[in-house]
Every structure is written in C-alpha cells, then in structure tokens.
Design an enzyme around this catalytic site. Structure first.
Site, PDB file in Angstrom:
ATOM      1  N   LYS A  59      -2.861  -8.117  -3.548  1.00  0.00           N
ATOM      2  CA  LYS A  59      -1.643  -7.996  -4.350  1.00  0.00           C
ATOM      3  C   LYS A  59      -1.590  -9.043  -5.457  1.00  0.00           C
ATOM      4  CE  LYS A  59       1.159  -5.544  -0.992  1.00  0.00           C
ATOM      5  NZ  LYS A  59       2.410  -5.472  -0.212  1.00  0.00           N
ATOM      6  N   LYS A 140      -5.605   2.415   0.239  1.00  0.00           N
ATOM      7  CA  LYS A 140      -4.547   3.058   1.022  1.00  0.00           C
ATOM      8  C   LYS A 140      -3.463   3.637   0.113  1.00  0.00           C
ATOM      9  CE  LYS A 140      -1.144  -0.581   1.830  1.00  0.00           C
ATOM     10  NZ  LYS A 140      -0.207  -1.134   2.813  1.00  0.00           N
ATOM     11  N   LYS A 143       3.520   3.093  -1.638  1.00  0.00           N
ATOM     12  CA  LYS A 143       4.712   3.486  -2.401  1.00  0.00           C
ATOM     13  C   LYS A 143       4.846   2.689  -3.683  1.00  0.00           C
ATOM     14  CE  LYS A 143       7.905   0.492   0.219  1.00  0.00           C
ATOM     15  NZ  LYS A 143       6.906  -0.078   1.131  1.00  0.00           N
TER      16      LYS A 143
END
Length: 274
Positions: A59, A140, A143
């Site tokens: 991230k 993966k 959202k």
C-alpha cells in the site's frame, strides 16, 4: 467525523445484517475498549515488525511511500479487535494470514510478560482463500482498486456485473481449465464460479466443457447475479429502515462493551495502569 463514522457504520451494518439473520445482534465496532487495548499492544510491538508486513509495503508503494502511521499500526488495531473478546478462532482470507500471525505474536508476548491471559487465536481459512482482481488476476480483488472494472460489489446492478465480467482478463486459449499457475485469469473465473455455486473447481470445469472463455465469462456473471440477488434485496430493504439499523448498532455496541470492558480492565491491572 463522528457523524461520518456513524453513517459508514450504518451502511456496513446493513450489509452484515443482510448476511446474518440471527435475532441477537452481533458486536458493533463503536467500542472505545478496542482503541485503548490498541495503544497498550502498540507499546509491545517493534517498528520493523510492522514495516515488514506485506500489506504495508504494497500500500505504501502505491502511495509513493507516503504511508501514514495510522496505516502502519492498523494491524495492531485489528489485533485489539480480536483480543478484546479473547477470541479463539478468526475467519480470514489468505491475505490476512500475516496479520493473524501478528495477533498470535502479541498474545504470546503479552502472556510471556504478564502471565497466561489471552488465548492464542487460530486462523480459519475459507475454501476460497483469495478472490483475484478481474483486471489483474495476479493481485487480489480490492474495493479500493482505482480500476472500477476490477472489483465486483454486492450492490452492483446485473448490467454492471455483466460488463465487468465481459472485460475480465483471461488469455488467448478458449478452453476453460483450472490452472492457477499458468492461467491465472481463467482460473480466477473458475474459482469465483465454484464459490458462488458451491461446486468444486473440478465440477465447474467438467460442466464447462465445450464453452469458450468469452461465453464462459457470461455464465459466471449470471451465477454471481443469481447468488447476489437475495442479499442485495435484503440490503436495500434494511437501508430503508434507518431506525432499525440504529437500534441494532446501539444494541450491538452495548453487548460488545459488556464483553470487552472486563477484559480491558484486567489488562490494565496486569500492565500496572490500574
């Protein structure tokens, strides 16, 4: 911020209640004991331990290494969510295994320093350990993916679901097979199909004999639409009854606090705060 948090909580709770029909409300996240235990646990973990977590690296790389302290320490808050209730088993996806290892390490570290107190929780992996992105099957499904075609949402319309599966990345071989190592895209379709129908991947492949991948993507889309339809309908019904959601949230918070409060009090005594 508090009002925004409450609105988000109502939205999340409508999803949870759509899946969970039990009359007794489940614990809600509006419990200050979580954050208090989070601070105590944060004092027990070394900085490199958090910096080596895969999700932090991934991230912050996407954020051009501009990650915040809140993002870095979020796995410790997850640990507090689990340990506040002395949980023994936690259902997780494959991507959360590292975070569960941190929970286990924190429980064991606390027990070693202050005596046996926390159970060391075990991970329960679902049959489908990870749902892959429709646009990049090597990663993966998320959202927060900026590519809106990459993620299927329960609230998507049938037309949106069909469009996303039409655009899903597969390969140039038309046959439907399950070979995750060499055919990630098609294998992702098979995994999703198996998950929403309850079939094995072998059975899905057998039933798809003679169907090319372009047609097969629409078969999977139809299966997902059929699976989501009753859940989506229940969500929409619950969202219309805000008073009921507020009531469930408040009852859940009260129940969660009833369980977490004595655990936190004992933790404070053990560490010397009380």
């Amino acid at each position: 911020m508090a009002l925004l948090s409450m609105r988000k909580a109502r939205g999340c709770w409508s999803f949870i209640r759509a899946f969970h029909k039990e009359p007794e409300p489940a614990p809600a996240p509006q419990v200050s004991e979580h954050t208090q235990l989070n601070w105590i646990l944060t004092c027990m973990v070394r900085l490199p331990r958090l910096q080596h977590l895969h999700q932090w690296k991934a991230k912050t790389a996407k954020q051009k290494h501009d990650g915040t302290v809140g993002l870095l320490t979020y796995p410790v808050l997850q640990a507090a969510d689990v340990l506040s209730y002395k949980s023994t088993h936690v259902p997780v996806g494959e991507d959360q295994i590292q975070h569960m290892e941190l929970v286990q390490d924190l429980a064991q570290g606390f027990n070693k320093k202050y005596g046996e107190f926390f159970p060391v929780p075990k991970s329960i992996l679902t049959s489908m350990k990870k749902v892959k992105s429709l646009r990049d099957p090597s990663s993966k499904m998320s959202k927060s993916d900026p590519d809106k075609l990459a993620t299927i949402r329960i609230t998507d319309s049938p037309e949106e679901i069909v469009q996303k599966f039409r655009k899903a990345v597969t390969d140039f071989t038309s046959e439907v097979t399950y070979e995750p190592a060499s055919r990630e895209g098609v294998s992702n379709m098979v995994s999703i199909h198996a998950a929403v129908t309850g079939l094995t991947t072998e059975e899905v492949v057998r039933r798809s004999t003679g169907i090319d991948t372009a047609r097969y993507k629409l078969v999977v889309a139809d299966a997902v639409i059929e699976k989501f339809a009753p859940i989506k309908n229940e969500i929409e019904k619950l969202k219309m009854d805000k008073a009921y959601l507020e009531k469930v949230l408040q009852a859940g918070s009260a129940k969660a606090k009833e369980l977490a409060y004595p655990v936190l009090q004992e933790v404070k005594k053990l560490v010397g705060i009380l």
